[in-house]
Design a protein around this motif. Structure first.
Motif, mmCIF file in Angstrom:
data_model
loop_
_atom_site.group_PDB
_atom_site.id
_atom_site.type_symbol
_atom_site.label_atom_id
_atom_site.label_comp_id
_atom_site.label_asym_id
_atom_site.label_seq_id
_atom_site.Cartn_x
_atom_site.Cartn_y
_atom_site.Cartn_z
ATOM 1 N N LEU A 150 -8.495 -7.025 -12.119
ATOM 2 C CA LEU A 150 -7.173 -7.156 -11.892
ATOM 3 C C LEU A 150 -6.603 -6.525 -10.966
ATOM 4 C CD1 LEU A 150 -4.589 -8.354 -12.684
ATOM 5 C CD2 LEU A 150 -4.270 -6.252 -14.545
ATOM 6 N N ALA A 151 -6.013 -7.019 -9.127
ATOM 7 C CA ALA A 151 -5.588 -6.617 -8.663
ATOM 8 C C ALA A 151 -4.318 -6.995 -8.029
ATOM 9 C CB ALA A 151 -6.861 -6.352 -7.077
ATOM 10 N N PHE A 152 -3.794 -5.779 -7.316
ATOM 11 C CA PHE A 152 -2.057 -6.262 -6.909
ATOM 12 C C PHE A 152 -2.613 -5.782 -5.764
ATOM 13 C CE2 PHE A 152 -0.829 -7.395 -11.258
ATOM 14 C CZ PHE A 152 -0.343 -8.701 -11.444
ATOM 15 N N GLU A 153 -1.940 -5.743 -4.750
ATOM 16 C CA GLU A 153 -2.287 -5.915 -3.454
ATOM 17 C C GLU A 153 -0.567 -5.526 -2.797
ATOM 18 O OE1 GLU A 153 -4.648 -6.677 -0.601
ATOM 19 O OE2 GLU A 153 -6.839 -6.624 -1.899
ATOM 20 N N SER A 154 -0.486 -4.365 -3.006
ATOM 21 C CA SER A 154 0.814 -4.657 -2.059
ATOM 22 C C SER A 154 2.059 -3.516 -1.470
ATOM 23 C CB SER A 154 1.852 -5.045 -3.215
ATOM 24 O OG SER A 154 2.435 -3.913 -3.283
ATOM 25 N N GLY A 155 3.065 -3.720 -0.415
ATOM 26 C CA GLY A 155 3.708 -2.336 0.492
ATOM 27 C C GLY A 155 4.431 -1.970 -1.253
ATOM 28 N N GLY A 156 5.141 -2.739 -2.242
ATOM 29 C CA GLY A 156 6.003 -1.745 -2.615
ATOM 30 C C GLY A 156 5.615 -2.900 -4.381
ATOM 31 N N LEU A 157 5.440 -2.416 -5.412
ATOM 32 C CA LEU A 157 4.740 -3.362 -6.602
ATOM 33 C C LEU A 157 5.700 -2.098 -7.562
ATOM 34 C CD1 LEU A 157 2.626 -5.286 -7.597
ATOM 35 C CD2 LEU A 157 1.467 -2.818 -8.408
ATOM 36 N N TRP A 179 -1.534 -1.226 -6.081
ATOM 37 C CA TRP A 179 -0.972 -0.498 -4.793
ATOM 38 C C TRP A 179 0.772 -0.419 -4.970
ATOM 39 C CZ3 TRP A 179 -3.213 -3.017 0.029
ATOM 40 C CH2 TRP A 179 -5.037 -3.023 0.086
ATOM 41 N N LEU A 180 0.470 0.514 -5.063
ATOM 42 C CA LEU A 180 1.885 1.271 -5.414
ATOM 43 C C LEU A 180 3.160 0.979 -4.372
ATOM 44 C CD1 LEU A 180 0.970 4.256 -8.331
ATOM 45 C CD2 LEU A 180 2.067 1.893 -9.009
ATOM 46 N N GLY A 181 2.762 1.456 -3.764
ATOM 47 C CA GLY A 181 3.538 1.613 -1.895
ATOM 48 C C GLY A 181 5.071 2.284 -1.931
ATOM 49 N N THR A 182 5.959 1.922 -1.545
ATOM 50 C CA THR A 182 6.592 2.626 -1.358
ATOM 51 C C THR A 182 8.829 1.264 -1.383
ATOM 52 O OG1 THR A 182 7.928 1.412 0.552
ATOM 53 C CG2 THR A 182 5.865 3.316 0.879
ATOM 54 N N ASP A 183 9.288 2.146 -1.750
ATOM 55 C CA ASP A 183 10.769 2.167 -2.538
ATOM 56 C C ASP A 183 11.183 1.223 -1.209
ATOM 57 O OD1 ASP A 183 11.766 4.214 -1.193
ATOM 58 O OD2 ASP A 183 12.590 5.182 -2.678
ATOM 59 N N GLU A 184 11.039 1.132 -0.516
ATOM 60 C CA GLU A 184 11.451 0.228 0.316
ATOM 61 C C GLU A 184 11.022 -1.629 0.332
ATOM 62 O OE1 GLU A 184 11.743 1.416 4.453
ATOM 63 O OE2 GLU A 184 10.662 3.452 4.190
ATOM 64 N N TYR A 185 9.590 -1.827 -0.082
ATOM 65 C CA TYR A 185 9.343 -2.660 -0.204
ATOM 66 C C TYR A 185 9.415 -2.639 -1.908
ATOM 67 C CZ TYR A 185 8.976 -2.385 4.902
ATOM 68 O OH TYR A 185 8.868 -2.427 5.958
ATOM 69 N N PHE A 186 9.987 -3.246 -2.797
ATOM 70 C CA PHE A 186 9.887 -3.146 -4.301
ATOM 71 C C PHE A 186 9.270 -2.052 -5.083
ATOM 72 C CE2 PHE A 186 9.340 -7.435 -1.503
ATOM 73 C CZ PHE A 186 10.411 -7.673 -1.272
ATOM 74 N N GLY A 187 9.031 -1.226 -4.186
ATOM 75 C CA GLY A 187 7.686 -0.279 -5.030
ATOM 76 C C GLY A 187 9.026 1.210 -5.997
ATOM 77 N N ASP A 188 8.905 0.491 -7.312
ATOM 78 C CA ASP A 188 10.042 1.364 -7.779
ATOM 79 C C ASP A 188 9.639 2.371 -9.115
ATOM 80 O OD1 ASP A 188 10.175 -1.258 -8.936
ATOM 81 O OD2 ASP A 188 12.426 -1.083 -9.209
ATOM 82 N N ALA A 189 7.917 1.751 -9.073
ATOM 83 C CA ALA A 189 7.970 1.970 -9.996
ATOM 84 C C ALA A 189 7.571 3.650 -10.491
ATOM 85 C CB ALA A 189 6.099 1.502 -10.140
ATOM 86 N N GLY A 190 7.417 4.384 -11.115
ATOM 87 C CA GLY A 190 7.372 6.038 -11.322
ATOM 88 C C GLY A 190 5.836 6.503 -12.454
ATOM 89 N N LEU A 209 -10.154 2.474 -11.074
ATOM 90 C CA LEU A 209 -9.115 2.958 -11.550
ATOM 91 C C LEU A 209 -8.485 3.081 -9.872
ATOM 92 C CD1 LEU A 209 -6.406 2.695 -12.918
ATOM 93 C CD2 LEU A 209 -5.998 5.258 -13.200
ATOM 94 N N GLY A 210 -7.482 2.577 -9.264
ATOM 95 C CA GLY A 210 -7.429 2.158 -8.172
ATOM 96 C C GLY A 210 -5.595 2.621 -8.417
ATOM 97 N N LEU A 211 -4.801 3.626 -7.692
ATOM 98 C CA LEU A 211 -3.175 3.656 -7.494
ATOM 99 C C LEU A 211 -3.166 3.847 -6.062
ATOM 100 C CD1 LEU A 211 -2.930 5.719 -11.070
ATOM 101 C CD2 LEU A 211 -3.058 3.524 -10.874
ATOM 102 N N ARG A 212 -3.395 3.123 -5.688
ATOM 103 C CA ARG A 212 -3.856 3.205 -4.530
ATOM 104 C C ARG A 212 -2.187 3.035 -3.147
ATOM 105 N NH1 ARG A 212 -8.098 -0.570 -1.544
ATOM 106 N NH2 ARG A 212 -8.385 1.324 -0.437
ATOM 107 N N ASP A 213 -2.281 3.495 -2.324
ATOM 108 C CA ASP A 213 -0.831 3.089 -0.944
ATOM 109 C C ASP A 213 0.371 3.312 -2.057
ATOM 110 O OD1 ASP A 213 -0.028 2.075 1.288
ATOM 111 O OD2 ASP A 213 0.717 0.390 0.404
ATOM 112 N N ALA A 214 -0.261 4.899 -1.986
ATOM 113 C CA ALA A 214 1.290 5.361 -3.179
ATOM 114 C C ALA A 214 2.489 5.966 -2.342
ATOM 115 C CB ALA A 214 0.797 5.875 -4.792
ATOM 116 N N GLU A 215 3.405 5.882 -2.543
ATOM 117 C CA GLU A 215 4.182 7.102 -2.000
ATOM 118 C C GLU A 215 4.202 8.364 -2.135
ATOM 119 O OE1 GLU A 215 8.426 6.660 0.309
ATOM 120 O OE2 GLU A 215 8.933 5.841 -1.112
ATOM 121 N N ILE A 216 4.011 7.642 -3.869
ATOM 122 C CA ILE A 216 3.896 9.023 -4.855
ATOM 123 C C ILE A 216 2.898 9.480 -5.369
ATOM 124 C CG2 ILE A 216 6.039 8.296 -6.017
ATOM 125 C CD1 ILE A 216 4.746 6.282 -8.338
#
Length: 307
Positions: A150-157, A179-190, A209-216
């Motif tokens: 299962l994979a979700f690619e995004s600029g913000g998840l 792909w957790l991304g940034t809060d600018e593009y829907f990525g509000d997960a903590g 386990l890939g927790l990728r593209d993460a601002e956090i």
């Protein structure tokens, strides 16, 4: 960095873009079929392309399917309802990639998604689900005994999607990529939203386990330093994010990682000193520290894929 190239292989099969009236491979199950229109393709035209595809091949023999442009993907949401309706015909489908587009076709943050949970209910034998884009994306807690990747690619998840995954019962899942991304593009997960995954009480077969593209990324690394799930993994992937010395130091100070086959940190902001320590203190582990980045003059760091 943006996504600028199409995948050429999916689910272990070469990708073939379906074109009407073009010679087809003799066995439709040996390739990953891609159905894609243009940016201005109408919903009606895309649906017609799908029907032409199903008329040209034996639907039950199709095992891997990629959906590219379904038209104006920045305006029309992903054709989940259409795919659900095709389940009685696509009885052999085992792998699905929804939204495989480059930035030239549609920026990842513009791709209109929807609730993709019905796909798992419609395809109980599905083993791989990969989704690109998160505008309007929803994923609700579910049970699926066959899903392995299962994979979700995004600029913000969105946090709701992360929690939906974390609360799902997926006993066969071996590969999870967010792909957790940034809060600018829907990525509000903590980090708190990841807690059920990190606790190791779910996903008994998880190896990657890939927790990728993460601002956090630094906070995620600190949480992973003591997370029970890590002991079960063969691959930990924190690539594409803004990992710095803070996160690297947390990984080094935490639980042993020497059991890993691979630690993927490429596209990072780790100093040369800490990078050297990671390699030295993890003998036998393939540590990817390529694509070292530097903060800009204001000290800002950026994930690899955002817009």
């Amino acid at each position: 960095m943006t996504i600028s190239t199409h995948v050429t292989e999916f689910a272990g099969r070469p990708v073939v873009v379906f074109e009407p009236n073009v010679a087809l491979p003799p066995d439709p199950g040996t390739v990953a079929w891609k159905l894609t229109g243009e940016y201005d393709t109408s919903t009606k035209d895309f649906n017609q392309l799908v029907e032409e595809f199903l008329d040209a091949v034996e639907p039950g023999a199709v095992q891997a399917l990629i959906i590219g442009q379904w038209g104006s993907a920045y305006d029309a949401e992903a054709p989940v309802e259409l795919l659900v309706g095709l389940a009685p015909r696509l009885t052999g489908l085992r792998a699905l990639f929804l939204g495989e587009m480059t930035f030239e076709e549609c920026e990842i943050s513009w791709i209109k998604q929807t609730d993709v949970t019905p796909l798992l209910a419609a395809y109980p034998e599905l083993e791989t689900l990969r989704v690109r884009g998160s505008d309007g994306l929803a994923f609700n807690p579910t049970r699926h005994p066959a899903l392995r990747e299962l994979a979700f690619e995004s600029g913000g998840l969105p946090a709701t999607v992360v929690r939906g995954v974390a609360e799902s019962d997926l006993p066969a899942l071996t590969h999870l990529e967010l792909w957790l991304g940034t809060d600018e593009y829907f990525g509000d997960a903590g980090v708190a939203d990841l807690a059920p995954i990190l606790a190791g009480t779910r996903l008994p077969e998880l190896g990657y386990l890939g927790l990728r593209d993460a601002e956090i990324a630094d906070q995620v690394a600190a949480a992973l330093a003591g997370a029970p799930v890590v002991a079960r993994l063969h691959t930990l992937d924190l690539s594409l994010g803004i990992l710095s010395d803070e996160g690297a130091a947390a990984l080094l100070a935490g639980q042993p990682l020497t059991h890993l086959r691979r630690l993927d940190l490429h596209h990072h902001f780790v100093s040369a000193e800490l990078a050297a320590r990671l390699v030295e203190e993890l003998p036998g582990v393939e540590v990817d520290l390529s694509d070292a980045e530097e903060a800009d003059e204001d000290g800002d760091r950026y994930v690899a894929v955002a817009e």
